[in-house]
Design an enzyme around this catalytic site. Structure first.
Site, PDB file in Angstrom:
ATOM      1  N   PRO A  10      -3.741  -3.026  -8.815  1.00  0.00           N
ATOM      2  CG  PRO A  10      -2.463  -4.974  -8.622  1.00  0.00           C
ATOM      3  CD  PRO A  10      -2.516  -3.538  -8.193  1.00  0.00           C
ATOM      4  CG  ASN A  11      -6.803  -7.525 -10.795  1.00  0.00           C
ATOM      5  OD1 ASN A  11      -6.869  -7.549 -12.022  1.00  0.00           O
ATOM      6  ND2 ASN A  11      -5.926  -8.235 -10.121  1.00  0.00           N
ATOM      7  NE  ARG A  18     -10.557  -9.393  -8.172  1.00  0.00           N
ATOM      8  CZ  ARG A  18      -9.676  -9.009  -7.271  1.00  0.00           C
ATOM      9  NH1 ARG A  18      -9.517  -7.736  -7.004  1.00  0.00           N
ATOM     10  NH2 ARG A  18      -8.948  -9.891  -6.637  1.00  0.00           N
ATOM     11  CE1 TYR A  23     -11.537  -7.276  -2.685  1.00  0.00           C
ATOM     12  CE2 TYR A  23     -12.226  -8.821  -4.384  1.00  0.00           C
ATOM     13  CZ  TYR A  23     -11.299  -8.397  -3.456  1.00  0.00           C
ATOM     14  OH  TYR A  23     -10.124  -9.089  -3.302  1.00  0.00           O
ATOM     15  CG  ASN A  79      -7.162  -1.232  -2.155  1.00  0.00           C
ATOM     16  OD1 ASN A  79      -6.367  -2.168  -2.178  1.00  0.00           O
ATOM     17  ND2 ASN A  79      -8.466  -1.422  -2.100  1.00  0.00           N
ATOM     18  CB  ALA A  82      -2.668  -8.833  -5.739  1.00  0.00           C
ATOM     19  CD  GLU A 104      -1.483  -1.922   3.888  1.00  0.00           C
ATOM     20  OE1 GLU A 104      -1.692  -3.076   3.478  1.00  0.00           O
ATOM     21  OE2 GLU A 104      -0.612  -1.655   4.744  1.00  0.00           O
ATOM     22  CG  HIS A 106      -6.232  -3.764   2.187  1.00  0.00           C
ATOM     23  ND1 HIS A 106      -5.713  -4.064   0.952  1.00  0.00           N
ATOM     24  CD2 HIS A 106      -5.170  -3.483   2.983  1.00  0.00           C
ATOM     25  CE1 HIS A 106      -4.390  -3.984   1.005  1.00  0.00           C
ATOM     26  NE2 HIS A 106      -4.039  -3.627   2.226  1.00  0.00           N
ATOM     27  NE  ARG A 113     -10.236 -11.958   0.609  1.00  0.00           N
ATOM     28  CZ  ARG A 113      -9.974 -11.326  -0.524  1.00  0.00           C
ATOM     29  NH1 ARG A 113      -9.713 -10.040  -0.534  1.00  0.00           N
ATOM     30  NH2 ARG A 113      -9.970 -11.990  -1.667  1.00  0.00           N
TER      31      ARG A 113
END
Length: 156
Positions: A10-11, A18, A23, A79, A82, A104, A106, A113
């Site tokens: 998502p996103n 964004r 990012y 990725n 969230a 995985e 990111h 964070r």
């Protein structure tokens, strides 16, 4: 040539617009082109897929689990966005396609964070993890997948 799935949650369709301070300004289309070029260089076809819907991501993992069992897929760079921090269902999907190597990935260093981002439901099911290298992390993950799962990994 076995396929590699680059899966985005998502996103991530908003990459480039964004939170560019977090990012970067590279779009998802740019990331996908970079991944396809890296896959070609590494001798594999890369399929890219993004969804904001958990079920669509699960379906894609299941599809690649079947392709992996048939010898037609090498693995997946994922990725989960969230969903990393919330989705037992994605964890179970990865575990359920026994054998499919999932890296995985990111863009940001999630451990630097907010504290809620420090836990991953995906990591225990993943073959490896790449965090904090910006969008170049996708290429690092692809290279790692090929080096650990490709034909050269099987040589003594």
């Amino acid at each position: 040539m076995r396929k590699i799935l680059v899966l985005n949650g998502p996103n991530l369709n908003l990459l480039g617009t964004r939170e560019p301070a977090q990012y970067g300004s590279t779009s998802l289309a740019d990331v996908e082109a970079m991944c396809r070029a890296a896959g070609e260089r590494l001798g594999h076809e890369v399929e890219c897929f993004q969804s904001n819907w958990e079920g669509a991501l699960i379906d894609k993992i299941h599809e690649y689990g079947r392709l992996f069992k048939e010898g037609r897929a090498l693995g997946c760079v994922f990725n989960p966005g969230a969903y990393t921090h919330t989705s037992v269902a994605l964890h179970d999907a990865i575990k359920g396609v026994d054998g499919l190597p999932v890296i995985e990935c990111h863009i940001s260093n999630v451990h630097a964070r907010e504290s809620f981002r420090h836990h991953s439901f995906i990591s225990p099911a993943a073959a490896g993890i790449v965090v904090g290298f910006g969008v170049q992390g996708y290429v690092i993950a692809l290279e790692g997948l090929v080096r650990t799962q490709g034909p050269e990994a099987r040589k003594p």
